[in-house]
Design a protein around this motif. Structure first.
Motif, mmCIF file in Angstrom:
data_model
loop_
_atom_site.group_PDB
_atom_site.id
_atom_site.type_symbol
_atom_site.label_atom_id
_atom_site.label_comp_id
_atom_site.label_asym_id
_atom_site.label_seq_id
_atom_site.Cartn_x
_atom_site.Cartn_y
_atom_site.Cartn_z
ATOM 1 N N GLU A 143 0.817 -1.212 0.000
ATOM 2 C CA GLU A 143 0.000 0.000 0.000
ATOM 3 C C GLU A 143 0.849 1.260 0.000
ATOM 4 O OE1 GLU A 143 -4.279 -1.094 2.050
ATOM 5 O OE2 GLU A 143 -2.698 -0.221 3.287
ATOM 6 N N ARG A 144 1.936 1.216 0.736
ATOM 7 C CA ARG A 144 2.830 2.383 0.787
ATOM 8 C C ARG A 144 3.471 2.616 -0.584
ATOM 9 N NH1 ARG A 144 4.456 6.559 4.612
ATOM 10 N NH2 ARG A 144 6.615 7.087 4.102
ATOM 11 N N LEU A 145 3.812 1.544 -1.268
ATOM 12 C CA LEU A 145 4.379 1.682 -2.615
ATOM 13 C C LEU A 145 3.345 2.222 -3.598
ATOM 14 C CD1 LEU A 145 6.405 -1.652 -2.758
ATOM 15 C CD2 LEU A 145 7.366 0.659 -2.726
ATOM 16 N N MET A 146 2.110 1.728 -3.491
ATOM 17 C CA MET A 146 1.064 2.220 -4.391
ATOM 18 C C MET A 146 0.748 3.682 -4.140
ATOM 19 S SD MET A 146 -1.556 -1.007 -4.846
ATOM 20 C CE MET A 146 -1.737 -1.376 -3.098
ATOM 21 N N ALA A 147 0.952 4.143 -2.902
ATOM 22 C CA ALA A 147 0.675 5.544 -2.571
ATOM 23 C C ALA A 147 1.636 6.490 -3.280
ATOM 24 C CB ALA A 147 0.758 5.761 -1.068
ATOM 25 N N ILE A 148 2.805 5.984 -3.719
ATOM 26 C CA ILE A 148 3.740 6.831 -4.460
ATOM 27 C C ILE A 148 3.776 6.460 -5.938
ATOM 28 C CG2 ILE A 148 5.153 7.266 -2.423
ATOM 29 C CD1 ILE A 148 7.213 5.289 -3.603
ATOM 30 N N GLY A 149 2.765 5.700 -6.382
ATOM 31 C CA GLY A 149 2.632 5.454 -7.816
ATOM 32 C C GLY A 149 2.930 4.059 -8.289
ATOM 33 N N GLY A 150 3.273 3.129 -7.390
ATOM 34 C CA GLY A 150 3.532 1.758 -7.813
ATOM 35 C C GLY A 150 2.266 1.093 -8.335
ATOM 36 N N ARG A 151 2.331 0.433 -9.472
ATOM 37 C CA ARG A 151 1.154 -0.185 -10.072
ATOM 38 C C ARG A 151 1.374 -1.629 -10.517
ATOM 39 N NH1 ARG A 151 -0.647 3.247 -7.723
ATOM 40 N NH2 ARG A 151 -1.945 5.015 -8.372
ATOM 41 N N HIS A 152 2.627 -2.031 -10.692
ATOM 42 C CA HIS A 152 2.914 -3.372 -11.198
ATOM 43 C C HIS A 152 2.878 -4.370 -10.044
ATOM 44 C CE1 HIS A 152 5.111 -6.768 -12.913
ATOM 45 N NE2 HIS A 152 4.868 -6.245 -14.115
ATOM 46 N N TYR A 153 1.882 -5.268 -10.041
ATOM 47 C CA TYR A 153 1.664 -6.163 -8.902
ATOM 48 C C TYR A 153 2.900 -7.018 -8.610
ATOM 49 C CZ TYR A 153 -0.070 -10.073 -6.130
ATOM 50 O OH TYR A 153 -0.222 -11.028 -5.154
ATOM 51 N N GLU B 120 7.339 -8.348 -5.071
ATOM 52 C CA GLU B 120 8.758 -8.675 -4.951
ATOM 53 C C GLU B 120 9.449 -7.729 -3.962
ATOM 54 O OE1 GLU B 120 12.771 -8.899 -7.791
ATOM 55 O OE2 GLU B 120 10.782 -8.706 -8.693
ATOM 56 N N THR B 121 9.133 -6.434 -4.061
ATOM 57 C CA THR B 121 9.722 -5.460 -3.149
ATOM 58 C C THR B 121 9.246 -5.699 -1.719
ATOM 59 O OG1 THR B 121 9.831 -3.808 -4.921
ATOM 60 C CG2 THR B 121 9.989 -2.994 -2.655
ATOM 61 N N ALA B 122 7.955 -6.016 -1.568
ATOM 62 C CA ALA B 122 7.422 -6.298 -0.235
ATOM 63 C C ALA B 122 8.104 -7.518 0.373
ATOM 64 C CB ALA B 122 5.915 -6.514 -0.312
ATOM 65 N N THR B 123 8.315 -8.544 -0.412
ATOM 66 C CA THR B 123 9.000 -9.752 0.071
ATOM 67 C C THR B 123 10.415 -9.429 0.515
ATOM 68 O OG1 THR B 123 7.697 -11.139 -1.440
ATOM 69 C CG2 THR B 123 9.710 -12.099 -0.541
ATOM 70 N N ASP B 124 11.108 -8.615 -0.288
ATOM 71 C CA ASP B 124 12.472 -8.217 0.054
ATOM 72 C C ASP B 124 12.497 -7.474 1.384
ATOM 73 O OD1 ASP B 124 15.356 -7.550 -0.510
ATOM 74 O OD2 ASP B 124 14.512 -5.520 -0.548
ATOM 75 N N TRP B 125 11.528 -6.570 1.590
ATOM 76 C CA TRP B 125 11.533 -5.776 2.813
ATOM 77 C C TRP B 125 11.110 -6.587 4.029
ATOM 78 C CZ3 TRP B 125 13.387 -1.700 5.105
ATOM 79 C CH2 TRP B 125 14.064 -0.766 4.319
ATOM 80 N N LEU B 126 10.243 -7.540 3.848
ATOM 81 C CA LEU B 126 9.924 -8.425 4.967
ATOM 82 C C LEU B 126 11.177 -9.166 5.411
ATOM 83 C CD1 LEU B 126 6.438 -9.914 3.990
ATOM 84 C CD2 LEU B 126 6.943 -8.040 5.579
ATOM 85 N N GLY B 127 11.982 -9.590 4.453
ATOM 86 C CA GLY B 127 13.236 -10.246 4.790
ATOM 87 C C GLY B 127 14.189 -9.323 5.536
ATOM 88 N N ARG B 128 14.222 -8.058 5.136
ATOM 89 C CA ARG B 128 15.112 -7.099 5.787
ATOM 90 C C ARG B 128 14.756 -6.898 7.259
ATOM 91 N NH1 ARG B 128 16.830 -1.970 2.049
ATOM 92 N NH2 ARG B 128 16.806 -2.984 0.014
ATOM 93 N N VAL B 129 13.468 -7.004 7.571
ATOM 94 C CA VAL B 129 13.048 -6.821 8.965
ATOM 95 C C VAL B 129 12.826 -8.156 9.670
ATOM 96 C CG1 VAL B 129 12.069 -4.548 8.501
ATOM 97 C CG2 VAL B 129 10.594 -6.572 8.366
ATOM 98 N N GLU B 130 13.363 -9.211 9.101
ATOM 99 C CA GLU B 130 13.385 -10.536 9.721
ATOM 100 C C GLU B 130 11.994 -11.147 9.866
ATOM 101 O OE1 GLU B 130 15.484 -9.960 13.383
ATOM 102 O OE2 GLU B 130 17.337 -9.348 12.395
ATOM 103 N N ILE B 131 11.165 -10.965 8.839
ATOM 104 C CA ILE B 131 9.883 -11.665 8.747
ATOM 105 C C ILE B 131 9.989 -12.631 7.568
ATOM 106 C CG2 ILE B 131 7.410 -11.447 8.294
ATOM 107 C CD1 ILE B 131 7.485 -8.705 9.582
ATOM 108 N N ALA B 132 9.743 -13.902 7.820
ATOM 109 C CA ALA B 132 9.910 -14.926 6.792
ATOM 110 C C ALA B 132 9.010 -14.655 5.596
ATOM 111 C CB ALA B 132 9.608 -16.307 7.378
ATOM 112 N N SER B 133 9.522 -14.929 4.413
ATOM 113 C CA SER B 133 8.782 -14.654 3.178
ATOM 114 C C SER B 133 7.486 -15.440 3.094
ATOM 115 C CB SER B 133 9.652 -14.964 1.950
ATOM 116 O OG SER B 133 10.060 -16.325 1.951
ATOM 117 N N ASP B 134 7.403 -16.598 3.775
ATOM 118 C CA ASP B 134 6.168 -17.372 3.712
ATOM 119 C C ASP B 134 5.070 -16.793 4.601
ATOM 120 O OD1 ASP B 134 7.089 -18.058 6.222
ATOM 121 O OD2 ASP B 134 7.256 -20.214 5.803
#
Length: 261
Positions: free
Chosen positions: A117-127, A132-146
């Motif tokens: 949602e935060r990405l879409m608020a700045i114009g992100g539209r490609h699901y 992919e970016t959300a998955t990467d950031w979950l990993g950065r904050v130590e939340i498993a991708s699953d």
């Protein structure tokens, strides 16, 4: 060179605050607060409950309008901005990490959806790219991708706070406001979160203003420290200098834990 020497070598502050004042009738929220924040600097603000630190942060972030003073971001007058421009700034260059993530996450939306949602608020539209970016950031904050499709209500308090951090930092803000980011968490969870925050601040080169009652938090994270009492700044300086050799009587009480902050 030390971090503070690198910061002091810069020519222009990222944020300039001059004479910021907020009153609630006869009561002072904060009074005549002035400081500069430099790119890559972490400023800690401490004081007991009612000292004015949260009011100051709220005014800086645009959640409240001060009665007096000036706030300039990259030499732009924040208080003179149109509301639309200020909202855009809050979605792009700025981020705010709240003490209670449940109040600021969409609890009925998946973890990935909260970040997306935060990405879409700045114009992100490609699901696909958003996911992919959300998955990467979950990993950065130590939340498993699953866990990307799990709702925040299924997460522990510490995981909810890490999700809120991912949601706020995914847009690569330059300035992050943090209000008691480790408040209410168990000691072991706090330690992991602090390690995470320290790594993100370092790796992303973030400028941060963090409000906390916990002196251990600012010692670990903050380059510089401001101490507030009754809405006013009573002492400020390099964090280690203030905490190891406090000059003001109130700061001495805080450091000796006489006051319950």
């Amino acid at each position: 060179m030390t971090v503070m020497e690198n910061i002091s070598a810069l020519n222009t502050p990222l944020l300039q605050v001059d004479g910021l004042t907020k009153r609630y009738g006869a009561r002072i929220g904060c009074a005549d607060v002035s400081f500069d924040l430099w790119p890559g600097e972490v400023l800690g603000i401490v004081g007991e409950s009612g000292s004015g630190k949260s009011t100051l942060l709220s005014c800086l972030a645009g959640h409240q309008t001060p009665d007096l003073g000036r706030v300039r971001y990259e030499d732009r007058d924040v208080l003179a901005m149109a509301e639309t421009e200020r909202r855009r700034l809050s979605r792009t260059d700025w981020a705010y990490v709240h003490q209670n993530p449940r109040d600021w996450l969409r609890m009925g939306v998946s973890a990935g959806g909260n970040v997306g949602e935060r990405l879409m608020a700045i114009g992100g539209r490609h699901y696909g790219q958003i996911r992919e970016t959300a998955t990467d950031w979950l990993g950065r904050v130590e939340i498993a991708s699953d866990r990307i499709d799990d709702r925040p209500s299924a997460f522990s308090g510490g995981m909810q706070q890490r999700l809120q951090i991912a949601r706020n930092l995914v847009t690569s803000p330059r300035l992050v406001f943090m209000d008691e980011p480790t408040g209410g968490l168990d000691v072991s969870v706090q330690a992991r979160l602090l390690d995470l925050l320290r790594g993100l601040v370092r790796d992303l080169g973030l400028s941060v203003i963090i409000v906390t009652h916990d002196l251990a938090v600012v010692r670990l994270l903050a380059h510089r420290l401001m101490v507030m009492k009754s809405g006013r700044v009573v002492e400020q300086g390099l964090t280690d200098q203030v905490l190891d050799d406090p000059q003001h009587a109130y700061t001495q009480l805080l450091v000796s834990s006489v006051l319950q902050v």
